[in-house]
Each structure stands twice: as C-alpha cells, then as structure tokens.
Design an enzyme around this catalytic site. Structure first.
Site, PDB file in Angstrom:
ATOM      1  N   ARG A 120      53.651  50.881  28.640  1.00 36.05           N
ATOM      2  CA  ARG A 120      52.733  51.837  29.299  1.00 36.05           C
ATOM      3  C   ARG A 120      53.097  52.027  30.768  1.00 36.05           C
ATOM      4  O   ARG A 120      53.023  53.128  31.295  1.00 36.05           O
ATOM      5  CB  ARG A 120      51.280  51.346  29.173  1.00 36.05           C
ATOM      6  N   ARG A 179      41.954  45.453  23.863  1.00 38.08           N
ATOM      7  CA  ARG A 179      42.561  46.644  23.276  1.00 38.08           C
ATOM      8  C   ARG A 179      43.961  46.322  22.780  1.00 38.08           C
ATOM      9  O   ARG A 179      44.679  45.546  23.405  1.00 38.08           O
ATOM     10  CB  ARG A 179      42.639  47.757  24.332  1.00 38.08           C
ATOM     11  N   ARG A 207      41.992  41.929  30.493  1.00 40.61           N
ATOM     12  CA  ARG A 207      40.907  42.908  30.373  1.00 40.61           C
ATOM     13  C   ARG A 207      40.254  42.841  28.991  1.00 40.61           C
ATOM     14  O   ARG A 207      40.916  42.656  27.985  1.00 40.61           O
ATOM     15  CB  ARG A 207      41.494  44.306  30.591  1.00 40.61           C
ATOM     16  N   LYS A 210      40.838  52.969  37.943  1.00 46.57           N
ATOM     17  CA  LYS A 210      40.340  54.351  37.925  1.00 46.57           C
ATOM     18  C   LYS A 210      39.079  54.499  37.086  1.00 46.57           C
ATOM     19  O   LYS A 210      38.113  55.118  37.483  1.00 46.57           O
ATOM     20  CB  LYS A 210      41.346  55.344  37.309  1.00 46.57           C
ATOM     21  N   ARG A 246      48.352  63.561  32.593  1.00 48.78           N
ATOM     22  CA  ARG A 246      49.315  62.455  32.648  1.00 48.78           C
ATOM     23  C   ARG A 246      50.751  62.966  32.621  1.00 48.78           C
ATOM     24  O   ARG A 246      51.678  62.160  32.673  1.00 48.78           O
ATOM     25  CB  ARG A 246      49.101  61.557  31.427  1.00 48.78           C
TER      26      ARG A 246
HETATM   27  P1  AMP Z   1      43.793  55.003  28.887  1.00 49.11           P
HETATM   28  O1  AMP Z   1      42.520  54.523  28.312  1.00 49.11           O
HETATM   29  O2  AMP Z   1      43.611  56.121  29.865  1.00 49.11           O
HETATM   30  O3  AMP Z   1      44.648  53.883  29.440  1.00 49.11           O
HETATM   31  O4  AMP Z   1      44.628  55.640  27.667  1.00 49.11           O
HETATM   32  C1  AMP Z   1      45.001  54.856  26.558  1.00 49.11           C
HETATM   33  C2  AMP Z   1      46.068  55.577  25.761  1.00 49.11           C
HETATM   34  O5  AMP Z   1      45.547  56.846  25.299  1.00 49.11           O
HETATM   35  C3  AMP Z   1      47.332  55.941  26.539  1.00 49.11           C
HETATM   36  O6  AMP Z   1      48.252  54.873  26.612  1.00 49.11           O
HETATM   37  C4  AMP Z   1      47.853  57.109  25.707  1.00 49.11           C
HETATM   38  O7  AMP Z   1      48.448  56.664  24.506  1.00 49.11           O
HETATM   39  C5  AMP Z   1      46.569  57.840  25.324  1.00 49.11           C
HETATM   40  N1  AMP Z   1      46.208  58.847  26.335  1.00 49.11           N
HETATM   41  C6  AMP Z   1      45.089  58.856  27.117  1.00 49.11           C
HETATM   42  N2  AMP Z   1      45.080  59.922  27.919  1.00 49.11           N
HETATM   43  C7  AMP Z   1      46.217  60.610  27.649  1.00 49.11           C
HETATM   44  C8  AMP Z   1      46.794  61.795  28.179  1.00 49.11           C
HETATM   45  N3  AMP Z   1      46.221  62.492  29.157  1.00 49.11           N
HETATM   46  N4  AMP Z   1      47.983  62.215  27.646  1.00 49.11           N
HETATM   47  C9  AMP Z   1      48.583  61.539  26.644  1.00 49.11           C
HETATM   48  N5  AMP Z   1      48.104  60.402  26.124  1.00 49.11           N
HETATM   49  C10 AMP Z   1      46.934  59.929  26.617  1.00 49.11           C
END
Ligand code: AMP
Length: 213
Positions: A171, A160, A127, A13, A88
């Site tokens: 996750r 990360r 990654r 995405k 989310r």
């Molecule tokens: P991402 O980079 O989108 O994979 O997000 C990394 C982490 O940030 C996730 O595993 C959550 O801990 C937090 N996070 C990102 N977006 C959200 C969201 N919309 N709601 C809650 N936690 C989020």
C-alpha cells in the site's frame, strides 16, 4: 467547504476527518469505508473490490469515481464535505474537478498529511478497526475501554486484512507511485496545505483547523 485529506494510509486522515465531521457537520466521505461496507453486505461491487483491497492494490478508477459521483449529490453534502482517501490517482482528481465543475462547485483545499514510512508501518500494524462504524483504535496508543470492542457502537474490533505487514508495504508503494503525485496537482492549483502528521492527535487537530481557517 470542500476539502480533500491527502496522505498515506495510517497518516491519521480518517480519524481527523471524523473529528471535523463531529465538530463542523461536514460529512466525511471515505471511499475505503464505502468499499468495506459493500464487502460486508456482499454486494457485487464489494465482491469485485475485495481482491484489489486484500492485496493492497487500488480499486479501478471508474468504480470509486462512480461511488463518489453518487454520494456527493446527497443532501448532506450540500454545505460541503471532507474527502478521505479519494482522489488517489490523477484521473480520479480530474474526474472530481469535472463533476464539481458541472455542479458549479470546486475543491477549496487539499491538506497533505506528511509522515515518514517507518511511522506508518508502526501505526498500521497496531491498528484495530470497527467494521460497523469505522472507528479506529491502536493496540498501544489508543486502546478501547473493553478489549477488542468498539467504545462507540460495541461492535467487534478487527485487524483489517490490508493492515497485515506484507500488504502495508504494498500500500505504501502504491501510495508513493500513484497518489503522491496529487500533491503537485493541487500545488499547481494553489490549493495545497502541508501538515506535520507526526504530532500527537490534538496537535494535528489544531493544525487541521489552522489549515482550513
Ligand atoms: P483506505 O481505507 O482509504 O485505506 O482504503 C482501503 C483500500 O480501499 C485501499 O487500499 C484501496 O484498495 C481501496 N480504495 C479506497 N479508496 C480508493 C480510491 N480512491 N481509489 C482506489 N482504491 C481505493
């Protein structure tokens, strides 16, 4: 155009949203990037979010809703934007509909990136991410020109903390229990588009373009 990119972590995405941003000029709003930026700046919000993120849990709804509420009011969002990693949860989706409705706006499409868990584990564990600009690479399939250095901004690439194998499993479990139900939320609104995210990068780009046409 207001478009949501839905899908599990590692489904592509973010990379596709960045590509679309370069092409169409719609900003990519990634709550993950916003939270990581808060962490690297050491803000209060970043400190609060880090614990949730490091263990693969979701940051509380009110925190991310507040981030997005502020961000979508910026001038660069006036013609549209792509939401990557938000909403989310169902309460986040409902809050988004409320915020947009109050401004006389609405979500146009939610594009769901579909891909099996086994592929995601392979993608996420290899990654590498630039903490400065958010660009993403892969140790096998998308190597930077110089090892561990971002092609775009020359900053260091890192794995990360939440791309470690034990956190990846958490996750994915969180995705299936809390985020996957959003597909029905947008299907019921007649806004869901499905996309085969197992294809190569260019084929997925083409599928995104087709979905939004
Ligand atoms: P991402 O980079 O989108 O994979 O997000 C990394 C982490 O940030 C996730 O595993 C959550 O801990 C937090 N996070 C990102 N977006 C959200 C969201 N919309 N709601 C809650 N936690 C989020």
């Amino acid at each position: 155009m207001i478009c949501i990119f839905l899908g599990p972590p590692g489904s592509g995405k973010g990379t596709q949203a960045k590509k679309l941003m370069d092409k169409r000029g719609w900003p990519q709003l990634s709550t993950g990037d916003m939270l990581r930026s808060a962490i690297s700046k050491g803000t209060q919000l970043g400190v609060a979010a880090k614990g949730f993120m490091d263990r693969g849990a979701l940051v509380p709804d009110d925190v991310v809703i507040g981030l997005i509420a502020e961000r979508i009011q910026a001038a660069d969002c006036s013609k549209g934007f792509i939401l990557d990693g938000f909403p989310r949860t169902i309460p986040q989706a409902e809050a988004l509909d409320r915020m947009l409705g109050e401004a006389g706006r609405k979500v146009d499409w939610a594009v769901l990136f579909e891909i099996p868990d086994a592929d995601l584990v392979r993608r996420l564990s290899g990654r590498r991410t630039c903490l400065n600009c958010g660009a993403m690479y892969h140790v096998d399939t998308l190597r930077p020109q110089k090892a561990d250095v971002c092609d775009k901004c020359a900053s260091k690439l890192v794995q990360r903390d939440d791309d470690r194998p034990e956190v990846i499993q958490k996750r994915l479990a969180v995705y299936h229990s809390q985020t996957a139900p959003l597909a029905d939320y947008y299907r019921n609104q007649g806004k869901l588009k499905l996309l085969d995210a197992t294809q190569g990068f260019d084929a997925v780009t083409e599928a995104v373009e087709k979905a939004l046409r």
